[in-house]
Design an enzyme around this catalytic site. Structure first.
Site, PDB file in Angstrom:
ATOM      1  N   GLY A 150      -7.641  -0.522  -2.604  1.00  0.00           N
ATOM      2  CA  GLY A 150      -7.449  -1.936  -2.954  1.00  0.00           C
ATOM      3  C   GLY A 150      -7.240  -2.822  -1.748  1.00  0.00           C
ATOM      4  O   GLY A 150      -6.834  -3.988  -1.898  1.00  0.00           O
ATOM      5  N   GLU A 191      -1.262  -3.111  -6.255  1.00  0.00           N
ATOM      6  CA  GLU A 191      -2.088  -2.019  -6.762  1.00  0.00           C
ATOM      7  C   GLU A 191      -1.184  -0.915  -7.319  1.00  0.00           C
ATOM      8  O   GLU A 191      -1.365  -0.420  -8.408  1.00  0.00           O
ATOM      9  CB  GLU A 191      -2.903  -1.503  -5.590  1.00  0.00           C
ATOM     10  N   GLY A 203       0.841  -1.192   0.000  1.00  0.00           N
ATOM     11  CA  GLY A 203       0.000   0.000   0.000  1.00  0.00           C
ATOM     12  C   GLY A 203       0.872   1.237   0.000  1.00  0.00           C
ATOM     13  O   GLY A 203       2.103   1.169  -0.037  1.00  0.00           O
ATOM     14  N   ILE A 204       0.225   2.363   0.079  1.00  0.00           N
ATOM     15  CA  ILE A 204       0.945   3.626   0.011  1.00  0.00           C
ATOM     16  C   ILE A 204       1.317   4.096   1.418  1.00  0.00           C
ATOM     17  O   ILE A 204       0.659   3.729   2.376  1.00  0.00           O
ATOM     18  CB  ILE A 204       0.033   4.657  -0.697  1.00  0.00           C
ATOM     19  N   GLY A 205       2.388   4.877   1.529  1.00  0.00           N
ATOM     20  CA  GLY A 205       2.685   5.529   2.805  1.00  0.00           C
ATOM     21  C   GLY A 205       3.944   5.034   3.470  1.00  0.00           C
ATOM     22  O   GLY A 205       4.693   4.224   2.923  1.00  0.00           O
ATOM     23  N   ALA A 206       4.173   5.547   4.672  1.00  0.00           N
ATOM     24  CA  ALA A 206       5.418   5.302   5.391  1.00  0.00           C
ATOM     25  C   ALA A 206       5.587   3.831   5.748  1.00  0.00           C
ATOM     26  O   ALA A 206       6.694   3.298   5.715  1.00  0.00           O
ATOM     27  CB  ALA A 206       5.451   6.147   6.661  1.00  0.00           C
ATOM     28  N   ILE A 207       4.505   3.143   6.064  1.00  0.00           N
ATOM     29  CA  ILE A 207       4.627   1.765   6.563  1.00  0.00           C
ATOM     30  C   ILE A 207       5.167   0.825   5.481  1.00  0.00           C
ATOM     31  O   ILE A 207       6.178   0.161   5.695  1.00  0.00           O
ATOM     32  CB  ILE A 207       3.267   1.258   7.124  1.00  0.00           C
TER      33      ILE A 207
HETATM   34  N1  COA Z   1      -7.964   8.218  15.779  1.00  0.00           N
HETATM   35  C1  COA Z   1      -7.846   9.525  15.455  1.00  0.00           C
HETATM   36  N2  COA Z   1      -7.120   9.978  14.417  1.00  0.00           N
HETATM   37  C2  COA Z   1      -6.492   9.069  13.666  1.00  0.00           C
HETATM   38  C3  COA Z   1      -6.565   7.692  13.924  1.00  0.00           C
HETATM   39  C4  COA Z   1      -7.343   7.281  15.034  1.00  0.00           C
HETATM   40  N3  COA Z   1      -7.461   5.991  15.366  1.00  0.00           N
HETATM   41  N4  COA Z   1      -5.825   7.025  13.010  1.00  0.00           N
HETATM   42  C5  COA Z   1      -5.323   7.943  12.160  1.00  0.00           C
HETATM   43  N5  COA Z   1      -5.718   9.176  12.577  1.00  0.00           N
HETATM   44  C6  COA Z   1      -5.374  10.444  11.959  1.00  0.00           C
HETATM   45  C7  COA Z   1      -3.867  10.669  11.967  1.00  0.00           C
HETATM   46  O1  COA Z   1      -3.444  11.253  13.194  1.00  0.00           O
HETATM   47  C8  COA Z   1      -3.704  11.604  10.790  1.00  0.00           C
HETATM   48  O2  COA Z   1      -4.126  12.901  11.166  1.00  0.00           O
HETATM   49  P1  COA Z   1      -3.387  14.215  10.583  1.00  0.00           P
HETATM   50  O3  COA Z   1      -3.607  14.140   9.101  1.00  0.00           O
HETATM   51  O4  COA Z   1      -4.103  15.320  11.250  1.00  0.00           O
HETATM   52  O5  COA Z   1      -1.950  14.022  10.987  1.00  0.00           O
HETATM   53  C9  COA Z   1      -4.762  11.083   9.789  1.00  0.00           C
HETATM   54  O6  COA Z   1      -5.718  10.374  10.589  1.00  0.00           O
HETATM   55  C10 COA Z   1      -4.196  10.130   8.746  1.00  0.00           C
HETATM   56  O7  COA Z   1      -3.536   9.062   9.431  1.00  0.00           O
HETATM   57  P2  COA Z   1      -2.080   8.575   9.019  1.00  0.00           P
HETATM   58  O8  COA Z   1      -1.765   7.428   9.917  1.00  0.00           O
HETATM   59  O9  COA Z   1      -1.107   9.699   8.953  1.00  0.00           O
HETATM   60  O10 COA Z   1      -2.366   8.126   7.528  1.00  0.00           O
HETATM   61  P3  COA Z   1      -1.499   7.336   6.487  1.00  0.00           P
HETATM   62  O11 COA Z   1      -1.078   8.276   5.431  1.00  0.00           O
HETATM   63  O12 COA Z   1      -0.440   6.473   7.099  1.00  0.00           O
HETATM   64  O13 COA Z   1      -2.644   6.404   5.870  1.00  0.00           O
HETATM   65  C11 COA Z   1      -4.673   5.160   6.059  1.00  0.00           C
HETATM   66  C12 COA Z   1      -3.330   5.506   6.702  1.00  0.00           C
HETATM   67  C13 COA Z   1      -5.360   4.097   6.882  1.00  0.00           C
HETATM   68  C14 COA Z   1      -5.557   6.400   5.985  1.00  0.00           C
HETATM   69  C15 COA Z   1      -4.364   4.626   4.617  1.00  0.00           C
HETATM   70  O14 COA Z   1      -3.523   3.515   4.705  1.00  0.00           O
HETATM   71  C16 COA Z   1      -5.624   4.232   3.882  1.00  0.00           C
HETATM   72  O15 COA Z   1      -6.271   5.080   3.313  1.00  0.00           O
HETATM   73  N6  COA Z   1      -5.970   2.916   3.866  1.00  0.00           N
HETATM   74  C17 COA Z   1      -7.160   2.410   3.216  1.00  0.00           C
HETATM   75  C18 COA Z   1      -6.939   2.159   1.753  1.00  0.00           C
HETATM   76  C19 COA Z   1      -5.916   1.126   1.467  1.00  0.00           C
HETATM   77  O16 COA Z   1      -5.451   0.383   2.318  1.00  0.00           O
HETATM   78  N7  COA Z   1      -5.554   1.040   0.194  1.00  0.00           N
HETATM   79  C20 COA Z   1      -4.640   0.062  -0.314  1.00  0.00           C
HETATM   80  C21 COA Z   1      -3.291   0.543  -0.571  1.00  0.00           C
HETATM   81  S1  COA Z   1      -3.154   2.015  -1.567  1.00  0.00           S
END
Ligand code: COA
Length: 432
Positions: free
Chosen positions: A335, A237, A214-218
């Site tokens: 995805g 994806e 997936g996308i992002g730091a993890i």
């Molecule tokens: N309670 C309150 N706030 C929360 C939270 C929780 N449990 N979990 C996350 N947040 C907040 C974060 O603090 C952050 O806030 P900010 O923007 O004000 O800093 C925001 O939500 C985004 O969270 P973050 O962990 O920085 O997002 P990310 O960029 O690592 O993405 C998902 C995490 C879950 C949003 C992302 O993986 C996603 O959209 N997943 C669903 C789609 C997917 O998996 N697609 C397949 C791969 S592309």
């Protein structure tokens, strides 16, 4: 195609002429992510006052998202297939909408509930046979082009030419030539929490596995810990710069893939120029439509498929909320479930949900007794497999609710474990 050069020349227009084809009430599908045709979107916005009620359908919007601004409420209505930074406020305030859909099913929607009036996409210049490449974004763009009444293409000579499904010039209504650097996604910052999560995920990955990232730091952090693995493959994806580094190091070579051996397979790409140069005219990279790449049955043809995705909250039953914080839609399913199911059907497959144990600067636990009121369940407790935090790995599939809850509490942040244990005792009528 016989006279494709003639067709191409006769269909070249200015951006102003092209966007004049958009009519009030039309549904306009915009090219996805880094494939967004920014020059055309800017031209459409310059003519905003010419339109009423134009529906903008877009998924991961990496551009300016100006059509979401309140001052354009009468001109455009955004229908988001994935909510992002540029569209959250519009969707939350009711000026825009969100349509839930598994990513692999989106192209099918263009044949049913979302017929396309205008597709606005980016293409490479045509090759010697009169075919253009969709470059970094085939996903839903391909089907949008194939089904739209009008196709407007920004022809960008900086778009990498990728193989997969090509677009013959006669499928396009008008071409607007405009050279521009692609939208880039900077590599994420990796801190100690991401590193620990990466290390834990890497322990679940074996030599010869095929990865969906997936996308992002993890996911990027996971790649950092794969340098000692061998013969990894990509069926994802999307992928980003982290994959290029492992490809150059010889760790990813796709040699053990049971579907498309030797090939990197994705439906879109997001990264920097390093990635775009890597994929340009690279016969080992296939960028294919999402209804193929993400279809769980297709993805599952890869033995040992490991999916790695992230989420917002996990409850003690293992229900995964990945797209909303309570009622607030912050992203979409994307995805995630396509690949969690693909991994479940894959021989030797594993599905990982990886996340930091806390959010909001450590003030809230992401492992919770109950999901916030209004939160959408993205991945059901029946689909969930592994959950990973910086504190360890919880394997949930095939385990009882009681064992799941214990395993999740073990990987929660220590500051929140006592509260979770109290909830455990109330729910299961037994000592922790
Ligand atoms: N309670 C309150 N706030 C929360 C939270 C929780 N449990 N979990 C996350 N947040 C907040 C974060 O603090 C952050 O806030 P900010 O923007 O004000 O800093 C925001 O939500 C985004 O969270 P973050 O962990 O920085 O997002 P990310 O960029 O690592 O993405 C998902 C995490 C879950 C949003 C992302 O993986 C996603 O959209 N997943 C669903 C789609 C997917 O998996 N697609 C397949 C791969 S592309």
């Amino acid at each position: 195609m016989a006279d494709w050069k003639e067709i191409y020349e006769s269909r070249k227009v200015s951006a102003d002429e092209a966007v004049a084809r958009i009519k009030s009430g039309n549904r306009v599908v915009i090219g996805h992510a880094c494939g967004e045709p920014s020059f055309l979107v800017d031209a459409m916005m310059a003519h905003a006052q010419d339109y009423r009620d134009v529906e903008i359908v877009h998924m991961v919007a990496m551009g300016k998202c100006e059509y979401c601004k309140p001052e354009y409420a009468a001109n455009f209505r955004h229908n988001a297939l994935f909510v992002g930074g540029g569209s959250r406020e519009a969707v939350f305030s009711g000026r825009g909408d969100y349509t839930p859909s598994f990513f692999f099913e989106i192209p099918q929607l263009f044949h049913t509930t979302l017929p396309v009036d205008v597709a606005m996409v980016s293409l490479t210049p045509p090759d010697e046979e009169g075919n253009c490449s969709l470059g970094v974004s085939a996903d839903y763009d391909y089907e949008a082009v194939m089904t739209a009444k009008t196709v407007i293409a920004q022809v960008n000579d900086q778009m990498p030419f990728t193989y997969g499904k090509l677009i013959p010039v006669d499928k396009v209504t008008c071409f607007v030539e405009h050279s521009a650097p692609l939208i880039e996604l900077a590599p994420p910052k990796i801190g100690p929490v991401e590193e620990a999560i990466g290390r834990n995920c890497a322990s679940l990955i074996n030599d010869g596995d095929t990865l969906q990232l997936g996308i992002g730091a993890i996911p990027d952090a996971v790649l950092l810990f794969l340098k000692d693995k061998k013969d990894l493959g990509i069926h994802s994806e999307m992928f980003s710069d982290g994959v290029v580094a492992l490809a150059e190091a010889g760790v990813i070579n796709n040699s053990k893939k049971t579907l498309h051996p030797g090939k990197y397979v994705a439906n879109f790409l997001m990264g920097t120029k390093r990635l775009y140069d890597f994929v340009d005219h690279n016969p080992d990279v296939l960028v294919l439509p999402v209804d193929y790449v993400n279809h769980p049955v297709v993805a599952a043809k890869n033995d040992n498929l490991v999916s790695i995705n992230s989420c917002v909250q996990v409850d003690l039953m293992g229900q995964i909320a990945s797209e909303s914080i309570g009622f607030k839609q912050i992203s979409g399913v994307g995805g995630q479930v396509d690949f969690i199911r693909g991994a479940a059907f894959s021989k030797g497959g594993r599905a990982i949900i990886a996340m930091p144990s806390t959010a909001a600067k450590g003030t809230v636990s992401k492992i919770v007794p109950l999901l916030d009121e209004g939160a959408a369940v993205t991945t059901s407790r029946n689909d969930v497999d592994y959950v990973v935090t910086e504190y360890g790995i919880a394997h949930l599939k095939g385990h009882t609710l009681r064992d799941r809850a214990r395993a999740l509490i073990e990987i929660a942040h220590p500051d929140f474990q006592d509260g979770l244990k109290e909830e455990f005792e109330k729910r299961f009528h037994c000592a922790y």
